[in-house]
Design an enzyme around this catalytic site. Structure first.
Site, mmCIF file in Angstrom:
data_model
loop_
_atom_site.group_PDB
_atom_site.id
_atom_site.type_symbol
_atom_site.label_atom_id
_atom_site.label_comp_id
_atom_site.label_asym_id
_atom_site.label_seq_id
_atom_site.Cartn_x
_atom_site.Cartn_y
_atom_site.Cartn_z
ATOM 1 N N LYS A 22 0.828 -1.204 0.000
ATOM 2 C CA LYS A 22 0.000 0.000 0.000
ATOM 3 C C LYS A 22 0.863 1.255 0.000
ATOM 4 C CE LYS A 22 -3.791 -0.575 2.288
ATOM 5 N NZ LYS A 22 -4.485 -0.808 3.569
ATOM 6 N N THR A 28 -2.283 -4.903 -2.432
ATOM 7 C CA THR A 28 -2.662 -6.210 -2.971
ATOM 8 C C THR A 28 -3.539 -6.927 -1.958
ATOM 9 O OG1 THR A 28 -0.695 -7.278 -2.039
ATOM 10 C CG2 THR A 28 -0.534 -6.445 -4.304
ATOM 11 N N GLU A 80 -2.170 -12.681 -4.641
ATOM 12 C CA GLU A 80 -2.488 -11.302 -4.273
ATOM 13 C C GLU A 80 -3.025 -10.554 -5.478
ATOM 14 O OE1 GLU A 80 0.715 -9.329 -2.254
ATOM 15 O OE2 GLU A 80 1.574 -11.221 -1.534
ATOM 16 N N ILE A 83 -6.421 -4.506 -7.533
ATOM 17 C CA ILE A 83 -7.554 -4.082 -8.347
ATOM 18 C C ILE A 83 -7.256 -2.694 -8.892
ATOM 19 C CG2 ILE A 83 -10.048 -3.682 -8.375
ATOM 20 C CD1 ILE A 83 -10.255 -5.581 -5.969
ATOM 21 N N HIS A 85 -8.456 0.166 -9.474
ATOM 22 C CA HIS A 85 -9.568 1.038 -9.086
ATOM 23 C C HIS A 85 -9.185 1.661 -7.747
ATOM 24 C CE1 HIS A 85 -13.685 2.448 -8.581
ATOM 25 N NE2 HIS A 85 -13.653 1.994 -7.333
ATOM 26 N N TYR A 92 -10.836 -5.603 3.996
ATOM 27 C CA TYR A 92 -10.489 -6.850 4.698
ATOM 28 C C TYR A 92 -11.771 -7.538 5.151
ATOM 29 C CZ TYR A 92 -5.640 -5.225 5.009
ATOM 30 O OH TYR A 92 -4.368 -4.800 4.715
ATOM 31 N N ARG A 105 3.924 -12.306 -17.092
ATOM 32 C CA ARG A 105 5.378 -12.567 -17.007
ATOM 33 C C ARG A 105 5.684 -13.378 -15.754
ATOM 34 N NH1 ARG A 105 7.437 -9.539 -12.819
ATOM 35 N NH2 ARG A 105 6.393 -7.587 -12.327
ATOM 36 N N LYS A 108 10.175 -11.858 -10.895
ATOM 37 C CA LYS A 108 11.544 -11.375 -11.126
ATOM 38 C C LYS A 108 12.061 -10.741 -9.850
ATOM 39 C CE LYS A 108 10.557 -9.360 -15.435
ATOM 40 N NZ LYS A 108 10.529 -8.132 -16.204
ATOM 41 N N PHE A 110 14.202 -7.466 -8.521
ATOM 42 C CA PHE A 110 14.537 -6.144 -9.034
ATOM 43 C C PHE A 110 15.658 -5.529 -8.213
ATOM 44 C CE2 PHE A 110 10.250 -6.996 -10.464
ATOM 45 C CZ PHE A 110 10.334 -6.620 -11.802
HETATM 46 P P1 ADP Z 1 -1.632 -6.597 3.241
HETATM 47 O O1 ADP Z 1 -0.198 -6.935 3.507
HETATM 48 O O2 ADP Z 1 -2.502 -6.721 4.462
HETATM 49 O O3 ADP Z 1 -2.188 -7.359 2.061
HETATM 50 P P2 ADP Z 1 -1.482 -4.280 1.473
HETATM 51 O O4 ADP Z 1 -0.549 -3.111 1.683
HETATM 52 O O5 ADP Z 1 -1.138 -5.226 0.356
HETATM 53 O O6 ADP Z 1 -1.644 -5.023 2.861
HETATM 54 O O7 ADP Z 1 -2.949 -3.676 1.246
HETATM 55 C C1 ADP Z 1 -3.994 -4.561 0.895
HETATM 56 C C2 ADP Z 1 -5.359 -4.089 1.351
HETATM 57 O O8 ADP Z 1 -5.644 -2.790 0.802
HETATM 58 C C3 ADP Z 1 -6.445 -4.976 0.800
HETATM 59 O O9 ADP Z 1 -6.675 -6.102 1.648
HETATM 60 C C4 ADP Z 1 -7.661 -4.054 0.732
HETATM 61 O O10 ADP Z 1 -8.387 -4.100 1.958
HETATM 62 C C5 ADP Z 1 -7.041 -2.670 0.553
HETATM 63 N N1 ADP Z 1 -7.166 -2.107 -0.808
HETATM 64 C C6 ADP Z 1 -7.543 -0.825 -1.067
HETATM 65 N N2 ADP Z 1 -7.553 -0.578 -2.378
HETATM 66 C C7 ADP Z 1 -7.159 -1.729 -3.006
HETATM 67 C C8 ADP Z 1 -6.983 -2.078 -4.402
HETATM 68 N N3 ADP Z 1 -7.193 -1.199 -5.378
HETATM 69 N N4 ADP Z 1 -6.577 -3.342 -4.677
HETATM 70 C C9 ADP Z 1 -6.354 -4.234 -3.678
HETATM 71 N N5 ADP Z 1 -6.497 -3.957 -2.352
HETATM 72 C C10 ADP Z 1 -6.914 -2.710 -2.004
HETATM 73 MG MG MG Z 2 -1.209 -7.494 0.158
#
Ligand code: ADP
Ligand code: MG
Length: 156
Positions: A22, A28, A80, A83, A85, A92, A105, A108, A110
């Site tokens: 994030k 993800t 993971e 999205i 959007h 969650y 792909r 990889k 980086f």
């Molecule tokens: P985690 O390690 O808990 O997966 P992330 O930093 O990967 O934390 O953030 C994932 C969370 O962010 C998702 O579980 C969801 O609740 C939220 N989220 C908000 N926007 C999106 C998006 N566009 N795609 C995926 N997850 C999103």
């Molecule tokens: Mg995640």
């Protein structure tokens, strides 16, 4: 990689292992271990594209990574979904439905964070282009996304 595609999948969004996706601007949504275990065991690791929907919400483009899960010392996979959007809030605990359509792909390593981020931006652009093709747009309208109790039709 392609033998199992399109692959339909539905499950709860759980907390990941805080790799800071994030913070990179690329959150993800992680599937639970049970969902990952239900995947074909020979599905290739790497980056895929497809469609995704949270709860009964709209269907959006997505990129998906199938990788090795560091939490389980890289013996189990993680799945993971990013999205494509902007959501107002985290989701969650909600049910994420996805259809995985194509492979972009392999995984990889980086040299830098910048290189990683720009690779992901390219993956996102590739996903957007692919998903605009008529044969891929079709799956956005699949009943799978509109019938919450709909059967998952992976037996093709
Ligand atoms: P985690 O390690 O808990 O997966 P992330 O930093 O990967 O934390 O953030 C994932 C969370 O962010 C998702 O579980 C969801 O609740 C939220 N989220 C908000 N926007 C999106 C998006 N566009 N795609 C995926 N997850 C999103
Ligand atoms: Mg995640």
């Amino acid at each position: 990689a392609m033998r199992h595609l399109p692959y339909f999948c539905r499950g709860e969004v759980v907390k990941g292992f805080g790799r800071g996706s994030k913070e990179l601007g690329i959150p993800t949504a992680n599937f639970s271990e049970e969902v990952v275990e239900s995947f074909p065991s020979d599905i290739s690791t790497g980056i895929y594209y497809g469609w995704a929907c949270v709860g009964n919400g709209d269907v959006h483009k997505m990129v998906l990574s199938v990788g090795w899960n560091p939490f389980y010392k890289n013996i189990k996979k993680s799945v993971e979904t990013h999205i494509i959007h902007t959501f107002k809030e985290d989701f969650y605990g909600e049910i994420l439905s996805i259809v995985i359509i194509g492979y972009i792909r392999p995984e990889k390593n980086f040299d830098s964070l910048e290189a990683l981020i720009s690779a992901i931006q390219e993956d996102i652009e590739e996903a957007k282009r692919q998903l605009d093709l008529p044969e891929h747009l079709k799956l956005k309208e699949d009943n799978f996304f509109h019938l919450p109790e709909g059967k998952i039709g992976n037996n093709h």
